[in-house]
Design an enzyme around this catalytic site. Sequence first.
Site, short mmCIF file in Angstrom:
data_model
loop_
_atom_site.label_atom_id
_atom_site.label_comp_id
_atom_site.label_asym_id
_atom_site.label_seq_id
_atom_site.Cartn_x
_atom_site.Cartn_y
_atom_site.Cartn_z
N GLY A 9 19.02 16.61 13.30
CA GLY A 9 19.17 16.44 11.84
C GLY A 9 17.98 15.72 11.24
CB ALA A 10 14.63 15.33 12.39
CB SER A 11 15.37 19.08 8.00
OG SER A 11 16.78 18.99 7.83
CB SER A 139 28.78 5.18 9.85
OG SER A 139 29.18 4.71 8.57
CE1 TYR A 152 29.93 10.37 8.42
CE2 TYR A 152 30.62 8.23 7.57
CZ TYR A 152 29.62 9.07 8.04
OH TYR A 152 28.33 8.62 8.13
CB THR A 155 33.33 11.60 13.58
OG1 THR A 155 32.70 11.15 12.36
CG2 THR A 155 34.29 12.73 13.29
CE LYS A 156 28.54 9.39 11.62
NZ LYS A 156 27.29 9.75 12.31
P1 NAP Z 1 21.73 13.98 5.09
O1 NAP Z 1 20.72 13.46 4.13
O2 NAP Z 1 22.89 14.77 4.59
O3 NAP Z 1 20.95 14.83 6.22
C1 NAP Z 1 21.67 15.39 7.26
C2 NAP Z 1 20.74 15.99 8.28
O4 NAP Z 1 21.55 16.47 9.36
C3 NAP Z 1 19.96 17.18 7.75
O5 NAP Z 1 18.69 17.20 8.35
C4 NAP Z 1 20.78 18.38 8.23
O6 NAP Z 1 20.01 19.55 8.46
C5 NAP Z 1 21.29 17.86 9.56
N1 NAP Z 1 22.51 18.51 10.02
C6 NAP Z 1 23.71 18.60 9.39
N2 NAP Z 1 24.58 19.30 10.15
C7 NAP Z 1 23.90 19.66 11.27
C8 NAP Z 1 24.23 20.39 12.42
N3 NAP Z 1 25.45 20.95 12.57
N4 NAP Z 1 23.29 20.57 13.37
C9 NAP Z 1 22.05 20.05 13.24
N5 NAP Z 1 21.67 19.35 12.15
C10 NAP Z 1 22.58 19.16 11.18
O7 NAP Z 1 22.37 12.79 5.94
P2 NAP Z 1 21.87 11.29 6.18
O8 NAP Z 1 22.43 10.43 5.12
O9 NAP Z 1 20.42 11.29 6.47
O10 NAP Z 1 22.70 10.94 7.51
C11 NAP Z 1 22.14 11.01 8.81
C12 NAP Z 1 23.08 10.34 9.79
O11 NAP Z 1 23.30 8.99 9.39
C13 NAP Z 1 24.47 10.98 9.85
O12 NAP Z 1 24.93 10.94 11.18
C14 NAP Z 1 25.31 10.08 8.98
O13 NAP Z 1 26.66 10.13 9.33
C15 NAP Z 1 24.69 8.73 9.27
N6 NAP Z 1 24.92 7.73 8.24
C16 NAP Z 1 24.50 7.90 6.97
C17 NAP Z 1 24.73 6.91 6.03
C18 NAP Z 1 24.29 7.03 4.59
O14 NAP Z 1 24.68 6.16 3.78
N7 NAP Z 1 23.48 7.99 4.23
C19 NAP Z 1 25.42 5.74 6.39
C20 NAP Z 1 25.84 5.61 7.70
C21 NAP Z 1 25.57 6.60 8.63
P3 NAP Z 1 20.10 20.83 7.46
O15 NAP Z 1 19.60 20.36 6.12
O16 NAP Z 1 19.23 21.86 8.08
O17 NAP Z 1 21.54 21.23 7.41
#
Ligand code: NAP
Length: 245
Positions: A9-11, A139, A152, A155-156
Site C-alpha cells: 500500500g505504498a502508492s 492503529s 476496523y 483487524t488492528k
Molecule cells: P490510504 O491513504 O487510504 O492509502 C491506502 C494505501 O493502501 C493505498 O496505497 C492503497 O493502494 C493501498 N491498498 C488498499 N487496499 C489494498 C490492497 N487490498 N492491497 C494492496 N494495497 C492496498 O491509507 P493510509 O491512511 O495511508 O493508511 C495506511 C495504513 O495506516 C493502513 O493500514 C491504515 O489502517 C493505517 N492507519 C492509518 C491511520 C490514519 O489516520 N490515516 C491511522 C492509523 C492507522 P491503491 O490506491 O492502489 O488502492
Amino acid sequence: MEKIALVTGASRGIGRAIAAQLAREGWAVCINYSTHPLPAQELEQQLTDQGCRCMVAQADVSDSAAVAAMVRDIEHRWGPVSLLVNNAGISGQMLFQDVTPQLWRRMFAVNVDGAYHTIQAVLPGMLHHHQGTIVNISSIWGLRAASCEVAYSCTKAAIVGLTRSLAAELAPSGIRVNAVAPGVIATDMLQELPEGTLPQLEAETPLGRLGTPQDIAQAVSFLADDTRSGFLTGQILTADGGFTL
Ligand code: NAP
C-alpha cells in the site's frame, strides 16, 4: 542480506512516505499498490530520479497467489526481502449493526489476511538467512475503543496480536517483528470521517496537530534499522501526538 524492502500500500498516504523514506536511506524498495497505478509509478519516477533503487508491483494483498507472485518477482530481480512493511489497509465507519458479512470479510481479508500472506511469502528467505525485519502498521484503534469502527478496530487489534506472537516465535531465528500504531494521520483515509470530526480530533491531540505520513515513516525507519532498534521486538510503537495518553 541486502537492504531490500517491500512496502505494501505504498502508492499513497502513509505507505508512500514510508517507501520514500526507506529508499532515501539506501533500501531498494518495492512500491506495492492495488488499484491506482499512477501514483505508484509517479513515486517510482521521483525516487529513481533521486538515484534510489525502486520498483512498482501491483498485488491485492488479500490475494495470496498475487502476493506470492509479487515476492517471487522481487526475489528474482533483487534477492530476498529483508524488510517487510505491512501497511496496506482499508477502513470504514458505520454502526456495528450495519456491518454486512461482506464488509466484515473484506476488512479482515485486506488488513489481516494481507499481512498473513506477505509474511508467509517473505519468511522462507528471512529464515534461510537467519535475518529480517517485519514492521506492521496497526492503529490506536487497535489499542483502544473505536465506536462506529468495530470491524476496523478488530483487524488492528489482530495486528497487535500477530506482532507480539510472531515476534516471540521468530526471535530465535534472528527476525524482529514490531508494529507502529499511528494516531490520526492526515491521508485520504480520513476523507470518510463526518464533517467536523477532524478539528475535534486535532483539538483532542495533546501535541495540537494531526500526524503526517512522514511522522509514521520516521517511526518505521527507526524500527527497520538494526543499529537503532536491534534489541526491540514484539513492540507496538504508538505514534499519536499523545492522543491515547
Ligand atoms: P490510504 O491513504 O487510504 O492509502 C491506502 C494505501 O493502501 C493505498 O496505497 C492503497 O493502494 C493501498 N491498498 C488498499 N487496499 C489494498 C490492497 N487490498 N492491497 C494492496 N494495497 C492496498 O491509507 P493510509 O491512511 O495511508 O493508511 C495506511 C495504513 O495506516 C493502513 O493500514 C491504515 O489502517 C493505517 N492507519 C492509518 C491511520 C490514519 O489516520 N490515516 C491511522 C492509523 C492507522 P491503491 O490506491 O492502489 O488502492
